[in-house]
Design an enzyme around this catalytic site. Structure first.
Site, PDB file in Angstrom:
ATOM      1  N   ARG A   1       0.624  10.154   7.415  1.00 42.10           N
ATOM      2  CA  ARG A   1       1.503   9.005   7.629  1.00 42.10           C
ATOM      3  C   ARG A   1       2.949   9.473   7.768  1.00 42.10           C
ATOM      4  NH1 ARG A   1       0.947   4.027   3.479  1.00 42.10           N
ATOM      5  NH2 ARG A   1       2.671   4.754   2.236  1.00 42.10           N
TER       6      ARG A   1
ATOM      7  N   ARG B   1       9.421   8.199   4.093  1.00 44.23           N
ATOM      8  CA  ARG B   1       9.950   7.351   3.033  1.00 44.23           C
ATOM      9  C   ARG B   1      10.336   8.251   1.874  1.00 44.23           C
ATOM     10  NH1 ARG B   1       5.827   2.588   1.556  1.00 44.23           N
ATOM     11  NH2 ARG B   1       6.292   3.250  -0.548  1.00 44.23           N
TER      12      ARG B   1
ATOM     13  N   LYS C   1      -3.360  -1.051   1.199  1.00 44.40           N
ATOM     14  CA  LYS C   1      -3.105  -2.435   0.794  1.00 44.40           C
ATOM     15  C   LYS C   1      -2.205  -3.139   1.805  1.00 44.40           C
ATOM     16  CE  LYS C   1      -1.144  -1.565  -3.173  1.00 44.40           C
ATOM     17  NZ  LYS C   1      -1.166  -0.104  -3.323  1.00 44.40           N
TER      18      LYS C   1
ATOM     19  N   ARG D   1       1.376  -4.688 -11.766  1.00 44.49           N
ATOM     20  CA  ARG D   1       1.157  -3.258 -11.919  1.00 44.49           C
ATOM     21  C   ARG D   1       1.025  -2.854 -13.386  1.00 44.49           C
ATOM     22  NH1 ARG D   1       3.621  -1.604  -6.943  1.00 44.49           N
ATOM     23  NH2 ARG D   1       3.591   0.598  -6.461  1.00 44.49           N
TER      24      ARG D   1
ATOM     25  N   ARG E   1       3.417   8.835  -8.509  1.00 45.63           N
ATOM     26  CA  ARG E   1       3.027   7.430  -8.349  1.00 45.63           C
ATOM     27  C   ARG E   1       1.543   7.229  -8.663  1.00 45.63           C
ATOM     28  NH1 ARG E   1       4.323   6.262  -2.646  1.00 45.63           N
ATOM     29  NH2 ARG E   1       4.251   4.037  -3.037  1.00 45.63           N
TER      30      ARG E   1
HETATM   31  P1  AMP Z   1       5.064   0.212  -3.508  1.00 46.35           P
HETATM   32  O1  AMP Z   1       5.670   0.070  -2.153  1.00 46.35           O
HETATM   33  O2  AMP Z   1       4.260  -0.988  -3.926  1.00 46.35           O
HETATM   34  O3  AMP Z   1       4.271   1.477  -3.661  1.00 46.35           O
HETATM   35  O4  AMP Z   1       6.266   0.288  -4.557  1.00 46.35           O
HETATM   36  C1  AMP Z   1       7.250   1.295  -4.452  1.00 46.35           C
HETATM   37  C2  AMP Z   1       7.983   1.441  -5.778  1.00 46.35           C
HETATM   38  O5  AMP Z   1       8.594   0.183  -6.140  1.00 46.35           O
HETATM   39  C3  AMP Z   1       7.117   1.792  -6.973  1.00 46.35           C
HETATM   40  O6  AMP Z   1       6.871   3.177  -7.071  1.00 46.35           O
HETATM   41  C4  AMP Z   1       7.955   1.249  -8.127  1.00 46.35           C
HETATM   42  O7  AMP Z   1       9.067   2.101  -8.382  1.00 46.35           O
HETATM   43  C5  AMP Z   1       8.528  -0.037  -7.544  1.00 46.35           C
HETATM   44  N1  AMP Z   1       7.631  -1.203  -7.786  1.00 46.35           N
HETATM   45  C6  AMP Z   1       6.999  -1.952  -6.836  1.00 46.35           C
HETATM   46  N2  AMP Z   1       6.271  -2.934  -7.379  1.00 46.35           N
HETATM   47  C7  AMP Z   1       6.427  -2.797  -8.725  1.00 46.35           C
HETATM   48  C8  AMP Z   1       5.903  -3.506  -9.847  1.00 46.35           C
HETATM   49  N3  AMP Z   1       5.051  -4.548  -9.708  1.00 46.35           N
HETATM   50  N4  AMP Z   1       6.277  -3.101 -11.095  1.00 46.35           N
HETATM   51  C9  AMP Z   1       7.135  -2.066 -11.254  1.00 46.35           C
HETATM   52  N5  AMP Z   1       7.637  -1.332 -10.246  1.00 46.35           N
HETATM   53  C10 AMP Z   1       7.307  -1.693  -8.974  1.00 46.35           C
END
Ligand code: AMP
Length: 191
Positions: free
Chosen positions: A127, A135, A13, A88, A146
Site C-alpha cells: 500500500r 502515511r 476495514k 478500540r 499499532r
Molecule cells: P486508524 O486510521 O483507525 O488506524 O487510526 C489511526 C490512529 O488514530 C491510531 O493509531 C490512534 O492513534 C488514533 N485513533 C483512531 N481511532 C482511535 C480510537 N478509537 N481510540 C484511540 N485512538 C484512536
C-alpha cells in the site's frame, strides 16, 4: 442499521466501509480519519494528538467518545453508520453502549475482519509503495506498534461483543469481493 467493523490496521476495514456507504447508504465514521483531519487543520485537538498518533499509540478514550457522540447525531447518519476504528478499548465499547441507549439507537452487528500478521505487513508495504505518499503511521515499525496496541487494547473487546452474541468473524485475507459478499450476507441476516 448501525454496525462496527473491527480488525487490526490494514485489515481492509476502510475499503469495506466505503463499499457499504455506496451499497447501503450507511455513513462511514472513522475516528482515525477524523483525527487526521484535525491534524491537517492544525486545530488545538490536532496539535494535541499528532505526536500520539505518529507514535502509533491510542489517543484518550474521552477524545474519541466525544467525537463519535457528536458525529452520529448528524443528518448523514440517519440511515445508519459504520464505525471504523472505534471502539478500540473496552471503556470505549461501554461508553458506546451507553450513548446509543441514551440516543435511542441500536447496534445491529459487529464484524471482525481477521488477518494473518505477516501477510498484513506485506500488504501495508505494498500500500505504501503504490500510494507513493506514505502515511506517517504506515511504516513497518509503527505498524508493529499499532498491531501491538490492537492486541493489547482492542482485541479484548472481542469477548465483550461475543458475550452479547453480536460478533461475526470474516476472513479479511480473502479477496475484496469475497469479503464484501460475506459481510453482505451477515448484514442481510441481521436486518
Ligand atoms: P486508524 O486510521 O483507525 O488506524 O487510526 C489511526 C490512529 O488514530 C491510531 O493509531 C490512534 O492513534 C488514533 N485513533 C483512531 N481511532 C482511535 C480510537 N478509537 N481510540 C484511540 N485512538 C484512536
Amino acid at each position: 442499521m448501525n454496525i462496527i467493523l473491527m480488525g487490526p490496521p490494514g485489515a481492509g476495514k476502510g475499503t469495506q466501509a466505503k463499499l457499504l456507504e455506496d451499497t447501503r447508504g450507511l455513513k462511514q465514521l472513522s475516528t482515525g480519519d477524523m483525527l487526521r483531519a484535525e491534524i491537517a487543520e492544525q486545530s488545538p485537538l490536532g496539535l494535541k494528538v499528532k505526536e500520539i498518533m505518529d507514535a502509533g499509540s491510542l489517543v484518550s478514550d474521552e477524545i474519541v467518545i466525544e467525537m463519535i457522540s457528536h458525529r452520529i447525531d448528524h443528518a448523514d447518519c440517519v440511515k445508519g453508520f459504520i464505525l471504523d476504528g472505534f471502539p478500540r478499548t473496552v471503556a470505549q465499547a461501554e461508553a458506546l453502549d451507553k450513548m446509543l441507549h441514551e440516543k435511542g439507537k441500536d447496534l445491529n452487528a459487529v464484524i471482525q475482519l481477521s488477518v494473518d500478521e505477516e501477510a498484513l505487513l506485506a500488504r501495508i508495504e505494498k500500500r505504501a509503495a503504490e500510494s507513493g505518499t506514505v502515511r506517517a503511521d504506515d511504516n513497518a515499525e509503527t505498524l508493529k506498534k499499532r498491531l501491538d496496541a490492537y492486541k493489547a487494547q482492542t482485541a479484548p473487546i472481542l469477548p465483550y461483543y461475543e458475550g452479547k452474541g453480536m460478533l461475526k468473524t470474516v476472513d479479511g485475507m480473502a479477496d475484496i469481493d469475497a469479503v464484501t459478499a460475506e459481510i453482505a450476507s451477515i448484514l442481510d441476516g441481521a436486518a
